[in-house]
Design a protein around this motif. Structure first.
Motif, PDB file in Angstrom:
ATOM      1  N   GLU A   1     -15.886 -22.032 -42.807  1.00 41.38           N
ATOM      2  CA  GLU A   1     -15.378 -20.873 -42.024  1.00 41.38           C
ATOM      3  C   GLU A   1     -14.439 -21.472 -40.760  1.00 41.38           C
ATOM      4  O   GLU A   1     -14.197 -20.441 -40.755  1.00 41.38           O
ATOM      5  CB  GLU A   1     -17.025 -20.287 -41.263  1.00 41.38           C
ATOM      6  N   LEU A   2     -14.342 -22.527 -40.660  1.00 45.01           N
ATOM      7  CA  LEU A   2     -13.300 -22.893 -39.735  1.00 45.01           C
ATOM      8  C   LEU A   2     -12.424 -22.754 -39.811  1.00 45.01           C
ATOM      9  O   LEU A   2     -10.712 -22.292 -40.286  1.00 45.01           O
ATOM     10  CB  LEU A   2     -13.773 -24.242 -38.822  1.00 45.01           C
ATOM     11  N   ALA A   3     -12.400 -23.195 -41.612  1.00 43.71           N
ATOM     12  CA  ALA A   3     -10.624 -23.071 -42.548  1.00 43.71           C
ATOM     13  C   ALA A   3     -10.655 -22.018 -43.581  1.00 43.71           C
ATOM     14  O   ALA A   3      -9.685 -21.484 -43.744  1.00 43.71           O
ATOM     15  CB  ALA A   3     -11.398 -24.381 -43.098  1.00 43.71           C
ATOM     16  N   GLY A   4     -11.402 -20.569 -42.658  1.00 44.16           N
ATOM     17  CA  GLY A   4     -11.272 -19.773 -43.165  1.00 44.16           C
ATOM     18  C   GLY A   4     -11.657 -19.251 -45.245  1.00 44.16           C
ATOM     19  O   GLY A   4     -11.106 -18.457 -45.498  1.00 44.16           O
ATOM     20  N   LYS A   5     -12.794 -20.200 -44.865  1.00 47.33           N
ATOM     21  CA  LYS A   5     -12.468 -19.966 -46.200  1.00 47.33           C
ATOM     22  C   LYS A   5     -14.181 -20.037 -46.689  1.00 47.33           C
ATOM     23  O   LYS A   5     -14.711 -19.521 -47.908  1.00 47.33           O
ATOM     24  CB  LYS A   5     -12.819 -21.827 -47.239  1.00 47.33           C
TER      25      LYS A   5
END
Length: 94
Positions: A46-50
């Protein structure tokens, strides 16, 4: 298999009795169960936008939209057995 569970959840809860779409929120334990991912992997993705972003339900409560998780599962590539090429069978014919 994971995708089938997500689709089953979405399909079962997609429409209510009036035929309109119903939104369902999944808490972290449900997301872990449906995806097979650990809590830290979910947060890392989630933090990596994935991975879909969580929604703030209240000051101390977050959840993910079931439809977002189903769409994410649909976007995952199909895994192939090691040593096989995509589009080819596993038979050893010459």
């Amino acid at each position: 298999m994971i995708g089938m569970r997500v689709h089953a959840l979405a399909r079962n809860n997609r429409q209510n009795q009036q035929g309109s779409f119903a939104m369902k929120f999944l808490r972290i334990r449900q997301v872990m169960q449906v995806t097979g991912l650990s809590r830290m992997t979910i947060y890392r993705l989630e933090l990596a936008g994935k991975f879909p972003k969580r929604r703030q339900l209240s000051q101390n409560s977050v959840a993910w939209l079931e439809s977002d998780i189903a769409a994410w599962a649909d976007s995952r590539p199909v895994a192939h057995l090691r040593g096989t090429l995509p589009g080819r069978g596993t038979s050893a014919s010459a």
